[in-house]
Design a protein around this motif. Structure first.
Motif, PDB file in Angstrom:
ATOM      1  N   GLU A  74      -3.520  -3.919  -7.805  1.00 47.61           N
ATOM      2  CA  GLU A  74      -2.511  -4.057  -6.766  1.00 47.61           C
ATOM      3  C   GLU A  74      -2.023  -2.697  -6.262  1.00 47.61           C
ATOM      4  OE1 GLU A  74       0.051  -7.830  -6.202  1.00 47.61           O
ATOM      5  OE2 GLU A  74       1.036  -6.565  -7.695  1.00 47.61           O
ATOM      6  N   LEU A  75      -1.813  -1.755  -7.157  1.00 48.77           N
ATOM      7  CA  LEU A  75      -1.376  -0.427  -6.739  1.00 48.77           C
ATOM      8  C   LEU A  75      -2.468   0.272  -5.924  1.00 48.77           C
ATOM      9  CD1 LEU A  75       0.550   0.758  -9.933  1.00 48.77           C
ATOM     10  CD2 LEU A  75       1.526   0.135  -7.722  1.00 48.77           C
ATOM     11  N   ASN A  76      -3.724   0.056  -6.300  1.00 47.93           N
ATOM     12  CA  ASN A  76      -4.823   0.611  -5.493  1.00 47.93           C
ATOM     13  C   ASN A  76      -4.860  -0.043  -4.108  1.00 47.93           C
ATOM     14  OD1 ASN A  76      -5.641   2.274  -7.581  1.00 47.93           O
ATOM     15  ND2 ASN A  76      -7.208   0.859  -8.321  1.00 47.93           N
ATOM     16  N   TYR A  77      -4.620  -1.340  -4.085  1.00 47.35           N
ATOM     17  CA  TYR A  77      -4.619  -2.071  -2.816  1.00 47.35           C
ATOM     18  C   TYR A  77      -3.479  -1.597  -1.919  1.00 47.35           C
ATOM     19  CZ  TYR A  77      -4.132  -6.026   0.404  1.00 47.35           C
ATOM     20  OH  TYR A  77      -4.011  -6.809   1.523  1.00 47.35           O
ATOM     21  N   LYS A  81      -3.689  -0.083   1.799  1.00 50.36           N
ATOM     22  CA  LYS A  81      -3.048  -0.860   2.861  1.00 50.36           C
ATOM     23  C   LYS A  81      -1.996  -0.056   3.604  1.00 50.36           C
ATOM     24  CE  LYS A  81      -0.439  -5.130   3.695  1.00 50.36           C
ATOM     25  NZ  LYS A  81       0.107  -6.381   3.114  1.00 50.36           N
ATOM     26  N   PHE A  82      -1.200   0.711   2.864  1.00 47.54           N
ATOM     27  CA  PHE A  82      -0.107   1.465   3.479  1.00 47.54           C
ATOM     28  C   PHE A  82      -0.438   2.947   3.656  1.00 47.54           C
ATOM     29  CE2 PHE A  82       1.846  -2.170   1.258  1.00 47.54           C
ATOM     30  CZ  PHE A  82       2.451  -2.805   2.345  1.00 47.54           C
ATOM     31  N   ASP A  83      -1.657   3.319   3.268  1.00 47.10           N
ATOM     32  CA  ASP A  83      -2.119   4.706   3.407  1.00 47.10           C
ATOM     33  C   ASP A  83      -1.101   5.679   2.811  1.00 47.10           C
ATOM     34  OD1 ASP A  83      -3.756   6.812   4.105  1.00 47.10           O
ATOM     35  OD2 ASP A  83      -2.973   6.970   6.143  1.00 47.10           O
ATOM     36  N   ASP A  84      -0.757   5.421   1.546  1.00 50.35           N
ATOM     37  CA  ASP A  84       0.284   6.216   0.891  1.00 50.35           C
ATOM     38  C   ASP A  84      -0.076   6.382  -0.587  1.00 50.35           C
ATOM     39  OD1 ASP A  84       2.611   7.390  -0.061  1.00 50.35           O
ATOM     40  OD2 ASP A  84       3.930   6.121   1.158  1.00 50.35           O
ATOM     41  N   GLN A  85      -0.238   7.633  -1.012  1.00 50.85           N
ATOM     42  CA  GLN A  85      -0.622   7.922  -2.390  1.00 50.85           C
ATOM     43  C   GLN A  85       0.515   7.744  -3.393  1.00 50.85           C
ATOM     44  OE1 GLN A  85      -3.723   8.703  -3.679  1.00 50.85           O
ATOM     45  NE2 GLN A  85      -4.430   8.090  -1.635  1.00 50.85           N
ATOM     46  N   VAL A  86       1.726   7.496  -2.902  1.00 50.68           N
ATOM     47  CA  VAL A  86       2.851   7.368  -3.829  1.00 50.68           C
ATOM     48  C   VAL A  86       2.635   6.229  -4.819  1.00 50.68           C
ATOM     49  CG1 VAL A  86       4.234   5.783  -2.400  1.00 50.68           C
ATOM     50  CG2 VAL A  86       5.381   7.371  -3.972  1.00 50.68           C
ATOM     51  N   SER A 116     -11.343  -6.529  -7.316  1.00 54.60           N
ATOM     52  CA  SER A 116     -10.637  -5.605  -6.435  1.00 54.60           C
ATOM     53  C   SER A 116     -10.271  -6.282  -5.116  1.00 54.60           C
ATOM     54  CB  SER A 116     -11.501  -4.377  -6.153  1.00 54.60           C
ATOM     55  OG  SER A 116     -12.705  -4.768  -5.508  1.00 54.60           O
ATOM     56  N   GLY A 117      -9.337  -5.662  -4.395  1.00 53.69           N
ATOM     57  CA  GLY A 117      -8.953  -6.158  -3.082  1.00 53.69           C
ATOM     58  C   GLY A 117      -8.043  -7.366  -3.129  1.00 53.69           C
ATOM     59  N   TYR A 214       3.581  -8.991  -0.146  1.00 57.24           N
ATOM     60  CA  TYR A 214       2.983 -10.271  -0.519  1.00 57.24           C
ATOM     61  C   TYR A 214       3.103 -11.270   0.638  1.00 57.24           C
ATOM     62  CZ  TYR A 214       3.582  -8.121  -5.111  1.00 57.24           C
ATOM     63  OH  TYR A 214       3.545  -7.260  -6.179  1.00 57.24           O
ATOM     64  N   PRO A 215       2.386 -11.046   1.730  1.00 62.29           N
ATOM     65  CA  PRO A 215       2.524 -11.898   2.922  1.00 62.29           C
ATOM     66  C   PRO A 215       2.140 -13.354   2.692  1.00 62.29           C
ATOM     67  CG  PRO A 215       0.643 -10.413   3.137  1.00 62.29           C
ATOM     68  CD  PRO A 215       1.414  -9.952   1.939  1.00 62.29           C
ATOM     69  N   PHE A 216       1.373 -13.621   1.639  1.00 57.83           N
ATOM     70  CA  PHE A 216       0.953 -15.000   1.367  1.00 57.83           C
ATOM     71  C   PHE A 216       2.106 -15.871   0.874  1.00 57.83           C
ATOM     72  CE2 PHE A 216       0.372 -12.612  -2.566  1.00 57.83           C
ATOM     73  CZ  PHE A 216       0.950 -13.442  -3.515  1.00 57.83           C
ATOM     74  N   ILE A 217       3.212 -15.261   0.456  1.00 51.16           N
ATOM     75  CA  ILE A 217       4.325 -16.032  -0.096  1.00 51.16           C
ATOM     76  C   ILE A 217       4.963 -16.916   0.965  1.00 51.16           C
ATOM     77  CG2 ILE A 217       6.690 -15.852  -1.020  1.00 51.16           C
ATOM     78  CD1 ILE A 217       5.751 -13.487  -2.677  1.00 51.16           C
ATOM     79  N   GLY A 218       5.254 -16.388   2.126  1.00 52.32           N
ATOM     80  CA  GLY A 218       5.872 -17.172   3.186  1.00 52.32           C
ATOM     81  C   GLY A 218       7.378 -16.995   3.220  1.00 52.32           C
ATOM     82  N   SER A 219       7.924 -16.784   4.406  1.00 49.82           N
ATOM     83  CA  SER A 219       9.335 -16.491   4.566  1.00 49.82           C
ATOM     84  C   SER A 219      10.240 -17.600   4.052  1.00 49.82           C
ATOM     85  CB  SER A 219       9.631 -16.233   6.054  1.00 49.82           C
ATOM     86  OG  SER A 219      10.991 -15.993   6.269  1.00 49.82           O
TER      87      SER A 219
END
Length: 225
Positions: A74-77, A81-86, A116-117, A214-219
């Motif tokens: 998840e951290l690799n993903y 996804k956010f293009d951020d090494q933090v 992965s992914g 986690y966009p799959f969760i749903g608002s």
């Protein structure tokens, strides 16, 4: 009309601080709920005058390895996804002492490599639940729920692997559940290991973060408290 029976799941001591040592139970009683702590901590809540059922047992070793792999993937993903090494800085350095520890590290690496992914992450989440269904801890949880038949299970911490079996058993029995995201930094650090029906967050900003990660969760499943 029958009072609602609410189980407050305490997979670890953090929930004690946030919910047992506050006015949370009294608020529940004012709403005519029957509040029962499902307690995996050594603390005796009956001394505080609360109803409790001890949660007995422990997760399977495989489930914990899958959880470690899920966090790694998840951290690799998130990094991509956010293009951020933090996100890479949130990883823990695994111990390499002892043969057993090294074998565990190898298994985590294998699980991570072949899952992965985004699709791999969902597979790992499902594998954690499937792993717990094979253990005695899950069977104990299911027996308690079948006997007590609560109306709702409120998990006080989304992070411990101990919470997977109780919530999985609840879902298998069609008992609705929810989890509290207890800290603002939990979401970017990939600490969610449970899959409840509802999520309780601190603010609208935190709700949006949860949807981003986690966009799959749903608002409709996220509730700002």
């Amino acid at each position: 009309m029958k009072n609602k029976k609410i189980f407050i799941l305490l997979p670890d001591g953090i929930g004690l601080r946030n919910f047992a040592f506050t006015s949370f139970v009294e608020l529940g009683k004012q709403m005519d709920w029957e509040v029962i702590f499902w307690n995996h901590t050594p603390f005796d809540l009956q001394e505080l005058g609360y109803k409790e059922i001890k949660l007995e047992g422990k997760p399977r070793a495989k489930t914990d390895l899958l959880k470690r792999a899920k966090i790694e993937v998840e951290l690799n993903y998130f990094t991509r996804k956010f293009d951020d090494q933090v996100f890479q800085t949130y990883k823990f350095n695994n111990s390499k002492k002892g043969l057993k520890t090294r074998v565990k590290n190898i298994l985590v690496s294998v699980y991570s490599k072949y899952n992965s992914g985004e699709k791999g992450l969902q597979l790992l989440r499902n594998k954690m639940q499937a792993s717990e269904r094979k253990g005695a801890f899950y069977l104990h949880c299911k027996q308690v729920l079948e006997r007590e038949q609560p109306d709702f299970i409120f998990c006080t911490n989304q992070r411990p692997v101990t919470a997977i079996a109780p919530l999985t058993a609840a879902q298998d029995l069609k008992i609705p559940s929810g989890s509290f995201i207890f800290s603002w930094d939990n979401l970017p650090k990939a600490t969610i290991v449970v899959q409840p029906d509802h999520y309780f967050v601190w603010s609208d900003h935190m709700k949006q973060e949860l949807l981003n990660y986690y966009p799959f969760i749903g608002s409709e499943k996220i509730h700002v408290t």
